[in-house]
Design a protein around this motif. Structure first.
Motif, PDB file in Angstrom:
ATOM      1  N   GLU A  19      37.984 -12.333 -27.154  1.00  0.00           N
ATOM      2  CA  GLU A  19      37.787 -11.916 -26.494  1.00  0.00           C
ATOM      3  C   GLU A  19      36.694 -10.975 -27.953  1.00  0.00           C
ATOM      4  O   GLU A  19      37.239  -9.972 -28.125  1.00  0.00           O
ATOM      5  CB  GLU A  19      37.469 -12.194 -25.240  1.00  0.00           C
ATOM      6  CG  GLU A  19      35.908 -11.217 -24.798  1.00  0.00           C
ATOM      7  CD  GLU A  19      36.369 -11.097 -23.353  1.00  0.00           C
ATOM      8  OE1 GLU A  19      35.327 -11.320 -22.671  1.00  0.00           O
ATOM      9  OE2 GLU A  19      37.409 -11.028 -22.535  1.00  0.00           O
ATOM     10  N   GLN A  54      43.566 -29.121 -25.199  1.00  0.00           N
ATOM     11  CA  GLN A  54      42.955 -29.474 -24.408  1.00  0.00           C
ATOM     12  C   GLN A  54      42.796 -28.977 -23.198  1.00  0.00           C
ATOM     13  O   GLN A  54      42.373 -28.650 -22.708  1.00  0.00           O
ATOM     14  CB  GLN A  54      42.827 -31.643 -24.136  1.00  0.00           C
ATOM     15  CG  GLN A  54      42.074 -32.547 -25.272  1.00  0.00           C
ATOM     16  CD  GLN A  54      40.762 -33.130 -24.731  1.00  0.00           C
ATOM     17  OE1 GLN A  54      41.896 -34.080 -23.020  1.00  0.00           O
ATOM     18  NE2 GLN A  54      39.692 -33.017 -25.307  1.00  0.00           N
ATOM     19  N   SER A  55      44.175 -29.108 -22.765  1.00  0.00           N
ATOM     20  CA  SER A  55      44.506 -27.925 -21.458  1.00  0.00           C
ATOM     21  C   SER A  55      44.376 -26.612 -21.535  1.00  0.00           C
ATOM     22  O   SER A  55      43.883 -25.934 -21.163  1.00  0.00           O
ATOM     23  CB  SER A  55      45.823 -28.678 -21.191  1.00  0.00           C
ATOM     24  OG  SER A  55      46.723 -27.097 -20.493  1.00  0.00           O
ATOM     25  N   ILE A  57      42.048 -25.504 -23.768  1.00  0.00           N
ATOM     26  CA  ILE A  57      40.475 -25.229 -23.938  1.00  0.00           C
ATOM     27  C   ILE A  57      39.532 -25.402 -22.230  1.00  0.00           C
ATOM     28  O   ILE A  57      38.940 -24.882 -21.401  1.00  0.00           O
ATOM     29  CB  ILE A  57      39.543 -26.408 -24.343  1.00  0.00           C
ATOM     30  CG1 ILE A  57      40.211 -26.454 -25.543  1.00  0.00           C
ATOM     31  CG2 ILE A  57      38.030 -26.521 -24.157  1.00  0.00           C
ATOM     32  CD1 ILE A  57      39.683 -27.516 -27.355  1.00  0.00           C
ATOM     33  N   LYS A  58      40.264 -25.930 -21.158  1.00  0.00           N
ATOM     34  CA  LYS A  58      39.567 -26.278 -20.259  1.00  0.00           C
ATOM     35  C   LYS A  58      40.423 -25.158 -19.354  1.00  0.00           C
ATOM     36  O   LYS A  58      39.645 -24.830 -18.063  1.00  0.00           O
ATOM     37  CB  LYS A  58      40.900 -27.710 -19.041  1.00  0.00           C
ATOM     38  CG  LYS A  58      40.168 -28.924 -20.047  1.00  0.00           C
ATOM     39  CD  LYS A  58      41.568 -30.241 -19.744  1.00  0.00           C
ATOM     40  CE  LYS A  58      40.078 -31.613 -20.426  1.00  0.00           C
ATOM     41  NZ  LYS A  58      41.102 -32.645 -19.884  1.00  0.00           N
ATOM     42  N   THR A  59      42.094 -24.357 -19.357  1.00  0.00           N
ATOM     43  CA  THR A  59      42.288 -23.617 -18.679  1.00  0.00           C
ATOM     44  C   THR A  59      41.203 -22.369 -19.197  1.00  0.00           C
ATOM     45  O   THR A  59      41.132 -21.546 -18.296  1.00  0.00           O
ATOM     46  CB  THR A  59      43.417 -23.222 -18.978  1.00  0.00           C
ATOM     47  OG1 THR A  59      44.300 -24.683 -19.100  1.00  0.00           O
ATOM     48  CG2 THR A  59      44.179 -22.261 -18.315  1.00  0.00           C
ATOM     49  N   LYS A  61      38.771 -22.034 -21.356  1.00  0.00           N
ATOM     50  CA  LYS A  61      37.067 -22.221 -21.331  1.00  0.00           C
ATOM     51  C   LYS A  61      36.534 -21.708 -22.775  1.00  0.00           C
ATOM     52  O   LYS A  61      35.980 -21.201 -22.685  1.00  0.00           O
ATOM     53  CB  LYS A  61      36.253 -21.993 -20.681  1.00  0.00           C
ATOM     54  CG  LYS A  61      36.941 -22.715 -19.049  1.00  0.00           C
ATOM     55  CD  LYS A  61      35.585 -22.795 -17.374  1.00  0.00           C
ATOM     56  CE  LYS A  61      36.937 -23.493 -16.976  1.00  0.00           C
ATOM     57  NZ  LYS A  61      37.812 -23.784 -16.502  1.00  0.00           N
ATOM     58  N   PRO A  62      36.915 -22.109 -23.892  1.00  0.00           N
ATOM     59  CA  PRO A  62      36.866 -20.584 -25.286  1.00  0.00           C
ATOM     60  C   PRO A  62      34.936 -21.698 -25.456  1.00  0.00           C
ATOM     61  O   PRO A  62      34.768 -21.959 -25.097  1.00  0.00           O
ATOM     62  CB  PRO A  62      37.641 -21.086 -26.704  1.00  0.00           C
ATOM     63  CG  PRO A  62      37.666 -22.681 -26.299  1.00  0.00           C
ATOM     64  CD  PRO A  62      38.280 -21.930 -24.090  1.00  0.00           C
ATOM     65  N   HIS A  63      34.339 -20.560 -26.243  1.00  0.00           N
ATOM     66  CA  HIS A  63      33.231 -21.263 -27.399  1.00  0.00           C
ATOM     67  C   HIS A  63      33.042 -21.350 -27.975  1.00  0.00           C
ATOM     68  O   HIS A  63      31.971 -22.235 -28.890  1.00  0.00           O
ATOM     69  CB  HIS A  63      32.061 -19.476 -26.326  1.00  0.00           C
ATOM     70  CG  HIS A  63      32.478 -18.903 -25.278  1.00  0.00           C
ATOM     71  ND1 HIS A  63      32.971 -17.706 -25.125  1.00  0.00           N
ATOM     72  CD2 HIS A  63      31.387 -19.377 -24.448  1.00  0.00           C
ATOM     73  CE1 HIS A  63      32.668 -17.705 -23.158  1.00  0.00           C
ATOM     74  NE2 HIS A  63      31.604 -18.165 -23.216  1.00  0.00           N
ATOM     75  N   LEU A  96      35.924 -32.611 -26.699  1.00  0.00           N
ATOM     76  CA  LEU A  96      35.253 -31.001 -24.904  1.00  0.00           C
ATOM     77  C   LEU A  96      33.772 -30.895 -26.069  1.00  0.00           C
ATOM     78  O   LEU A  96      33.711 -29.048 -24.991  1.00  0.00           O
ATOM     79  CB  LEU A  96      36.297 -30.280 -24.492  1.00  0.00           C
ATOM     80  CG  LEU A  96      37.496 -31.128 -23.871  1.00  0.00           C
ATOM     81  CD1 LEU A  96      38.784 -30.164 -24.090  1.00  0.00           C
ATOM     82  CD2 LEU A  96      37.222 -31.856 -23.061  1.00  0.00           C
ATOM     83  N   LEU A  98      32.988 -29.098 -28.099  1.00  0.00           N
ATOM     84  CA  LEU A  98      33.151 -26.960 -28.438  1.00  0.00           C
ATOM     85  C   LEU A  98      33.116 -27.037 -30.037  1.00  0.00           C
ATOM     86  O   LEU A  98      33.125 -28.064 -30.465  1.00  0.00           O
ATOM     87  CB  LEU A  98      34.340 -26.338 -28.326  1.00  0.00           C
ATOM     88  CG  LEU A  98      35.182 -26.170 -26.488  1.00  0.00           C
ATOM     89  CD1 LEU A  98      36.672 -25.469 -26.815  1.00  0.00           C
ATOM     90  CD2 LEU A  98      33.999 -24.711 -26.625  1.00  0.00           C
TER      91      LEU A  98
END
Length: 160
Positions: A19, A54-55, A57-59, A61-63, A96, A98
């Motif tokens: 982050e 994909q999992s 990213i869904k967990t 939630k990166p930008h 997704l 991104l």
């Protein structure tokens, strides 16, 4: 801003999440490796990479997603397989919605260690120091964290 870094590989794909905070500090969120040995086929390993990215990213939630670009090898088959793994990771993120950014190994090493000729060991040690990790991350995960840190400290136009 949360960034997912990816060090693609057809057998082991490293991932790292960092982050970038408002004060421009970069903090560690998570890291690890996707071990694809569970599938005896190459296409099965690509599916594992796709689903795990994909999992993640869904967990988390990166930008943005930062991916290490291909280095060229004398072994053409290895380079092609690496390209497939890289492409699958990029598609997983793109589906997704991104943005995907690419960095060469030279750019990553310069951003982390200050020289493009840095060894893997030097990169691992600097990632540990920069993120205040209690121990050195697994090699592929460390490379992925380095890619994420590189993106956090670099402004780049979107490359697709």
């Amino acid at each position: 801003m949360i960034i997912l870094g990816i060090d693609p590989g057809s057998r082991i794909t490293g991932f790292g999440l960092v982050e970038k905070k408002k004060n421009n500090e970069v903090g560690h969120i998570e890291n690890g490796a996707i071990f694809c040995g569970a599938s005896p086929t190459f296409d099965g390993r690509l599916v594992i990479i796709f689903e795990k990215i994909q999992s993640l990213i869904k967990t988390f939630k990166p930008h943005a997603v930062a991916v290490e670009n291909i280095f060229y090898s004398k072994n053409v088959q290895s380079t092609l397989k690496l390209g497939h793994a890289r492409g699958v990771a990029m598609v997983a993120a793109s589906l997704l919605q991104l943005p995907v950014f690419e960095y060469t190994p030279l750019e990553v090493k310069q951003a982390i260690v200050g020289t493009g000729g840095a060894s893997k060991d030097q990169v691992q040690k600097m990632v540990k120091v920069l993120l205040h990790l209690p121990q050195t991350a697994e090699e592929n995960a460390s490379d992925a964290l380095a890619v994420a840190i590189c993106h956090a400290n670099t402004t780049r136009e979107l490359k697709r």
